[in-house]
Design an enzyme around this catalytic site. Structure first.
Site, PDB file in Angstrom:
ATOM      1  N   CYS A   1       0.958  -0.937   0.098  1.00 52.46           N
ATOM      2  CA  CYS A   1      -0.192  -0.543  -0.329  1.00 52.46           C
ATOM      3  C   CYS A   1       0.609   0.609  -0.275  1.00 52.46           C
ATOM      4  O   CYS A   1       0.418   2.349  -0.498  1.00 52.46           O
ATOM      5  CB  CYS A   1      -0.991  -0.229   0.769  1.00 52.46           C
ATOM      6  SG  CYS A   1      -0.150  -0.028   2.713  1.00 52.46           S
TER       7      CYS A   1
ATOM      8  N   GLY B   1      -4.693   3.329  21.938  1.00 51.40           N
ATOM      9  CA  GLY B   1      -4.510   3.281  20.789  1.00 51.40           C
ATOM     10  C   GLY B   1      -5.459   4.016  20.299  1.00 51.40           C
ATOM     11  O   GLY B   1      -6.094   5.358  20.925  1.00 51.40           O
TER      12      GLY B   1
ATOM     13  N   ASP C   1      11.009  -1.765  13.219  1.00 56.02           N
ATOM     14  CA  ASP C   1      11.851  -0.060  12.791  1.00 56.02           C
ATOM     15  C   ASP C   1      12.844  -0.451  13.761  1.00 56.02           C
ATOM     16  O   ASP C   1      14.022   0.712  13.615  1.00 56.02           O
ATOM     17  CB  ASP C   1      10.679   0.416  11.702  1.00 56.02           C
ATOM     18  CG  ASP C   1      10.135   1.143  11.079  1.00 56.02           C
ATOM     19  OD1 ASP C   1      10.807   0.000   9.982  1.00 56.02           O
ATOM     20  OD2 ASP C   1       8.583   1.136  10.881  1.00 56.02           O
TER      21      ASP C   1
END
Length: 400
Positions: free
Chosen positions: A52, A186, A134
């Protein structure tokens, strides 16, 4: 609408049999949850996983306005920002921000994407592993906190939502626990497409991360997971699409595809934490994780950030078994062997001293039971990366 994961999850986990997740390690069976046999999580988005991403050259232009020049900071600003610690941001895997409190910095990253597999629990694990990767690419091995970002598809029925969403959340939570961290909150929304991701944050000292800019001529490039995840998940979907399956059935069997799919799913869900920890032990000079821009795209980004005039040359491509043949049979729509095929939650691409690389690969296989591969070299150059014209394809078999 913000949420606390524990509060949202607790009732569902009681129904599912506790927090251990053991029974969910079996392949997801929609009928076991009173869903239609044809249920596919991946139909709730038109793109898959890290496929994406905005094209790399476009993204560079879009984020240029976020770049800040700290070279002209005043003495007062520099003191406030603790400029002895380098600021790392746009273009690399994490932001590294010096804190007001001496000697500490905030390392933070965020990521989200669309469903790439049809098992909701595994989708949650993959999404969490992808966010954490990451941090691991910077050599950071401990995460202090995670947030979850979740969009529930408006196309889901209430039944599908009430079954699928708790399983995704549970997978995300279990992966976070495996990483030694917790999910404390979140954001959740409704959206035409289902998305899942999060934020990972940690506070650390400078010796706890590795600035990815120290490659030197003579280093070698090591990759810690095989390529071909995007090809594998597409091939698996094509088992139910005769017009697509007919394009590849001469080069791969249904059993081959199912094995490749499960190998891809297992690989994507596996944390890069051990790989990050061993980067310190074997004196890595820098790293990045391989995701949506493919092997070559991320190699080029890493090369462009090096302090010395070096270039990366890639000779070997470890690929999930049979997926190179599938990619070729598709008319090269994936550009797998050219290094442009998107990967989701891929391995780390690490610059290691030549004399340390073999020991690194041996150590990670001993600890994890999975191979890593020396795939290229660092030579004198102009901060670029390339794959040779006829790279050696290493067929990586499925694990039993």
């Amino acid at each position: 609408m913000s949420y606390q994961v524990e509060a949202l999850n607790s009732a569902h986990l009681e129904l599912q049999g506790g927090g251990g997740g053991a029974e969910l390690r079996r392949p997801f069976d929609p009928t076991a949850h009173d869903l239609e046999p044809s249920f596919r999580l991946t139909r709730f988005a038109d793109l898959k996983g890290r496929g994406c991403k905005v094209p790399q050259e476009v993204l560079g232009k879009l984020v240029s306005a976020l770049q800040q020049d700290y070279s002209n900071a005043s003495d007062q600003d520099a003191q406030f920002l603790n400029m002895a610690i380098p600021r790392i941001g746009i273009g690399l895997d994490c932001s590294v921000i010096p804190l007001r409190h001496g000697g500490l910095c905030l390392v933070q990253t965020t990521d989200f994407f669309y469903p790439i597999v049809d098992d909701p629990y595994m989708m949650g694990k993959i999404a969490c592993a992808n966010v954490l990767s990451d941090l691991y690419a910077m050599g950071v091995t401990d995460c202090d906190n995670m947030l979850m970002l979740l969009a529930v598809s408006t196309k889901m029925t209430e039944k599908e939502r009430d079954v699928v969403v708790p399983l995704i959340m549970r997978g995300f939570k279990d992966s976070a626990l495996e990483a030694g961290t917790t999910v404390t909150g979140g954001q959740s929304v409704v959206n035409p497409w289902c998305t899942i991701g999060g934020v990972a944050s940690t506070i650390c000292q400078p010796n706890e991360y590795i600035v990815p800019d120290n490659a030197v001529v003579g280093d070698v490039l090591v990759l810690t997971k095989p390529l071909g995840t995007q090809v594998a998940v597409n091939a698996h979907q094509w088992l139910d699409q005769p017009e697509r399956w007919n394009r590849i059935k001469l080069v791969v069997s249904e059993e081959d595809v199912r094995k490749a799919y499960h190998r891809a799913m297992s690989s994507m869900a596996r944390l890069n934490r051990t790989a990050a920890r061993l980067m310190h032990k074997y004196n890595a000079h820098g790293s990045t994780d391989i995701t949506g821009f493919g092997l070559l795209g991320h190699a080029q980004t890493l090369a462009s950030h090096q302090k010395k005039d070096v270039s990366f040359v890639i000779h070997n491509l470890p690929v999930i078994a049979k997926m190179a043949a599938v990619a070729k049979a598709c008319g090269n729509m994936f550009q797998l062997l050219q290094g442009h095929s998107a990967e989701t939650s891929g391995g780390l691409l690490i610059c290691l001293p030549r004399e340390q690389a073999a020991a690194y690969c041996k150590d990670i296989e001993k600890q994890e039971g999975y191979q890593a591969w020396i795939i290229g070299i660092v030579e004198k150059g102009n901060k670029t990366a390339r794959i040779i014209d006829k790279p050696r394809v290493i067929e990586v078999p499925a694990k039993d």
